[in-house]
Design a protein around this motif. Structure first.
Motif: not given
Length: 292
Positions: A26-36, A241-245, A291-292
């Protein structure tokens, strides 16, 4: 704790435990986005594990575009024991009989044709329940690694933002004492020009114009709001926490106040401070958007 939306993680294990089938990875890659936004790339034979993995990811990750790849590296050193599927053979036999009845001139099926028919050769498959349990375990391990990776980068982002906030506070404190001095100097020049234009005896009109000018260039309110916004940035960084927005919204407000400060500046020194503030706000916003 602040988390970045960028990260990578991988996990793998033999399947079954003796590795006779191969390795599940299993490979997980994540980048920034407005939502999940979770995207899966899974082999067809492993498609059944997707709902479990999607649920596990959503429980730990709240924002970011996340690409999940699940694949099985077959063990080529151990030959697969293939067997004929009696049910598929019977169906093929029935179909062949129907075709011969309708088209007597058609040549009969060859052995190679029969073996190529979908489903006739039954390949050994890993136990579905065992595979699903292993995939869920690997997914948990990969998510732990991904969250740890995002946390490490988030700490660096928080530090970079805190440095920009401190620099903005210094610029504000530099600009604050310059404001009354610049206003007084500009009012003196303006009063002289008004007296030349209106006459030396029209002091009341001069005082009125100067009062209007002072109201227009008063930036005390903007400086107060800038300080309040920076206090809010510090509070959110400490809260975590999730304070990016939320931080992105505050960055927009900081930029708006810096623009107003620049438009009201009565001297080049204050204008320079406002422009430096805008640059720092933009630098902060670039970090905030990860930031998430």
């Amino acid at each position: 704790m602040i988390h970045s939306m960028t990260g990578f993680a991988a996990a793998s294990a033999a399947i079954p435990p003796d590795g006779a089938r191969g390795t599940l990875a299993i490979e997980l890659r994540s980048v920034n986005a407005r939502f999940l936004d979770v995207q899966f790339r899974i082999a067809d034979e492993l498609r059944g594990v997707e709902p479990v993995m999607r649920e596990l990811i959503a429980a730990r990750v709240s924002r970011g575009k996340l690409d999940c790849r699940v694949y099985l590296n077959e063990n080529e050193q151990i030959p697969a024991v293939n067997r004929l599927n009696p049910e598929a053979l019977e169906r093929l036999k029935h179909l062949a009989a129907e075709v011969e009845k309708a088209l007597p001139q058609v040549a009969p099926l060859r052995v190679a044709d029969v073996l190529r028919w979908p489903g006739v050769v039954a390949e050994p498959r890993a136990d579905e329940e065992q595979t699903r349990a292993l995939a869920a375990d690997l997914c948990r391990r990969a998510i732990d690694e991904l969250v740890a990776s995002r946390k490490r980068e988030g700490e660096k982002l928080a530090l970079a933002i805190a440095e920009r906030v401190a620099a903005m506070r210094r610029r504000i404190e530099q600009a604050a004492p310059l404001v009354p001095q610049s206003i007084a100097a500009y009012q003196a020049r303006l009063a002289e020009k008004l007296r030349e234009a209106l006459g030396a005896n029209d002091d009341e009109r001069v005082r009125t114009e100067l009062a209007v000018f002072a109201a227009k260039v008063d930036v005390d309110e903007e400086l107060t709001r800038l300080r309040a916004h920076l206090d809010e940035v510090d509070r959110n960084l400490k809260k975590g926490g999730a304070v990016g927005k939320r931080l992105d919204f505050i960055a927009q407000e900081l930029n708006r106040e810096a623009n107003t400060l620049a438009s009201k500046a009565a001297s080049q020194e204050v204008t320079d401070c406002a422009l430096e503030l805008k640059l720092l706000v933009e630098q902060m916003r670039e970090q905030v958007q990860n930031i998430e």
